[in-house]
Design a protein around this motif. Structure first.
Motif, PDB file in Angstrom:
ATOM      1  N   GLY A  22       0.732  -1.179   0.041  1.00  0.00           N
ATOM      2  CA  GLY A  22      -0.109  -0.007   0.096  1.00  0.00           C
ATOM      3  C   GLY A  22       0.953   1.219   0.011  1.00  0.00           C
ATOM      4  O   GLY A  22       2.153   1.417   0.229  1.00  0.00           O
ATOM      5  N   ASP A  78       3.467  -6.371  -7.040  1.00  0.00           N
ATOM      6  CA  ASP A  78       2.334  -6.717  -7.232  1.00  0.00           C
ATOM      7  C   ASP A  78       2.384  -6.977  -8.667  1.00  0.00           C
ATOM      8  O   ASP A  78       2.857  -6.493  -9.610  1.00  0.00           O
ATOM      9  CB  ASP A  78       1.205  -5.456  -7.276  1.00  0.00           C
ATOM     10  N   PHE A  83      -1.398  -0.243  -7.826  1.00  0.00           N
ATOM     11  CA  PHE A  83      -1.739  -0.387  -6.580  1.00  0.00           C
ATOM     12  C   PHE A  83      -3.049  -0.721  -6.537  1.00  0.00           C
ATOM     13  O   PHE A  83      -4.193  -0.023  -6.136  1.00  0.00           O
ATOM     14  CB  PHE A  83      -1.738   0.911  -5.938  1.00  0.00           C
ATOM     15  N   ALA A  84      -3.478  -2.085  -6.930  1.00  0.00           N
ATOM     16  CA  ALA A  84      -4.804  -2.424  -7.366  1.00  0.00           C
ATOM     17  C   ALA A  84      -5.424  -3.139  -5.902  1.00  0.00           C
ATOM     18  O   ALA A  84      -6.381  -3.596  -5.777  1.00  0.00           O
ATOM     19  CB  ALA A  84      -4.790  -3.961  -8.234  1.00  0.00           C
ATOM     20  N   GLY A  85      -4.789  -2.875  -4.712  1.00  0.00           N
ATOM     21  CA  GLY A  85      -5.328  -3.154  -3.428  1.00  0.00           C
ATOM     22  C   GLY A  85      -4.983  -4.640  -2.996  1.00  0.00           C
ATOM     23  O   GLY A  85      -4.074  -5.138  -3.579  1.00  0.00           O
ATOM     24  N   PRO A  86      -5.630  -4.950  -1.903  1.00  0.00           N
ATOM     25  CA  PRO A  86      -5.182  -6.080  -1.170  1.00  0.00           C
ATOM     26  C   PRO A  86      -5.275  -7.486  -2.088  1.00  0.00           C
ATOM     27  O   PRO A  86      -4.502  -8.300  -1.879  1.00  0.00           O
ATOM     28  CB  PRO A  86      -5.901  -6.350   0.145  1.00  0.00           C
ATOM     29  N   PRO A 111      -1.382  -8.353   6.750  1.00  0.00           N
ATOM     30  CA  PRO A 111      -1.032  -7.036   6.625  1.00  0.00           C
ATOM     31  C   PRO A 111       0.036  -6.636   7.376  1.00  0.00           C
ATOM     32  O   PRO A 111       0.498  -7.577   8.420  1.00  0.00           O
ATOM     33  CB  PRO A 111      -2.112  -6.026   7.077  1.00  0.00           C
ATOM     34  N   VAL A 148      -8.321  -9.359   4.979  1.00  0.00           N
ATOM     35  CA  VAL A 148      -6.989  -9.541   4.411  1.00  0.00           C
ATOM     36  C   VAL A 148      -6.019 -10.489   5.426  1.00  0.00           C
ATOM     37  O   VAL A 148      -5.301 -11.125   4.854  1.00  0.00           O
ATOM     38  CB  VAL A 148      -6.344  -8.013   4.403  1.00  0.00           C
ATOM     39  N   ARG A 170     -11.520  -5.559  -7.816  1.00  0.00           N
ATOM     40  CA  ARG A 170     -10.682  -5.132  -6.587  1.00  0.00           C
ATOM     41  C   ARG A 170     -11.137  -5.231  -4.948  1.00  0.00           C
ATOM     42  O   ARG A 170     -10.340  -5.294  -4.251  1.00  0.00           O
ATOM     43  CB  ARG A 170     -10.371  -3.713  -6.914  1.00  0.00           C
ATOM     44  N   LYS A 171     -12.346  -5.330  -4.939  1.00  0.00           N
ATOM     45  CA  LYS A 171     -12.868  -5.525  -3.634  1.00  0.00           C
ATOM     46  C   LYS A 171     -12.952  -7.057  -3.355  1.00  0.00           C
ATOM     47  O   LYS A 171     -13.182  -7.867  -3.556  1.00  0.00           O
ATOM     48  CB  LYS A 171     -14.369  -4.999  -3.511  1.00  0.00           C
ATOM     49  N   VAL A 172     -12.185  -7.191  -1.823  1.00  0.00           N
ATOM     50  CA  VAL A 172     -12.033  -8.579  -1.451  1.00  0.00           C
ATOM     51  C   VAL A 172     -13.180  -9.260  -1.111  1.00  0.00           C
ATOM     52  O   VAL A 172     -13.361 -10.451  -1.317  1.00  0.00           O
ATOM     53  CB  VAL A 172     -11.146  -8.414  -0.023  1.00  0.00           C
ATOM     54  N   ASN A 203      -1.997   2.123  11.473  1.00  0.00           N
ATOM     55  CA  ASN A 203      -2.283   3.059  10.358  1.00  0.00           C
ATOM     56  C   ASN A 203      -1.649   4.355  10.612  1.00  0.00           C
ATOM     57  O   ASN A 203      -1.398   5.021   9.490  1.00  0.00           O
ATOM     58  CB  ASN A 203      -3.670   2.973   9.982  1.00  0.00           C
TER      59      ASN A 203
END
Length: 215
Positions: A22, A78, A83-86, A111, A148, A170-172, A203
């Protein structure tokens, strides 16, 4: 810097991916996993907890890999650009494991901002998955899913690749909704600083300060 080696006991059939891909905007940029917590980096704490639970361990991070050279882990960027996410980190871990550790059937993803991960995380997720006859499992604490922090079957890597490339998914939670997902609950631990959620994440700078109190 000396790190422990993954796979300290019998084979588990599980590989692990530490996801640090990230942008760390809330921490002000940079690699938040390389920030100090006590006398060690956050990444060191995570490796110590996750390493013994898996056969092989890989770090998913974008940019120059040299900044992680002291940790003795393979570093992979990746496999999906932008930066396509988890989910990109999960797919990256799956494809690395298929090449580097063909005996692994499962991928544990975590993570790189959660320094207090359970030391029985992989075993508990596997137990929950088998008890429910599920295809994958994610961790839950305080009534909240941690998508995640999950156990994924490597046999689904082609399905995930197609979903990300052809559907631009893109959404888990959208992807996991297509399969039987076991949700495994982990309880908070009592500490002198108060109750500690095992998936507490760092974070923001104030989170890091709170982590110091728990440590």
């Amino acid at each position: 810097m000396t790190e422990i080696s993954p796979g300290s006991g019998e084979s588990t059939g599980v590989c692990g991916v530490l996801m640090a891909g990230g942008l760390s905007r809330r921490m002000g940029g940079g690699d938040k996993c390389l920030r100090l917590l006590g006398k060690k980096t956050i990444l060191s704490h995570i490796i110590e907890r996750v390493g013994p639970q898996v056969d092989r361990l890989v770090l998913n991070a974008n940019g120059e890999a040299d900044r992680f050279q002291n940790y003795g882990l393979p570093v992979v960027a990746d496999v999906v650009e932008g930066f396509a996410g988890p989910l990109a980190g999960v797919l990256t871990g799956m494809e690395w494991a298929a090449r580097a550790a063909p005996d692994c059937e499962w991928l544990l993803s975590v993570p790189c901002d959660a320094p207090f991960l359970p030391q029985d995380l992989a075993a508990r997720l596997m137990e929950g998955l088998r008890e429910e006859g599920a295809e994958m499992a994610c961790a839950v604490s305080d009534g909240r899913d941690h998508p995640v922090v999950a156990l994924w079957p490597l046999r689904l890597r082609d399905d995930l690749r197609r979903a990300m490339q052809e559907e631009e998914l893109r959404k888990v939670d959208i992807w996991t909704s297509r399969y039987r997902l076991a949700r495994v609950t982990f309880e908070a631990q009592a500490t002198p600083a108060g109750k500690l959620d095992p998936f507490f994440n760092t974070n923001r700078p104030e989170d890091l300060a709170e982590a110091e109190r728990f440590l």
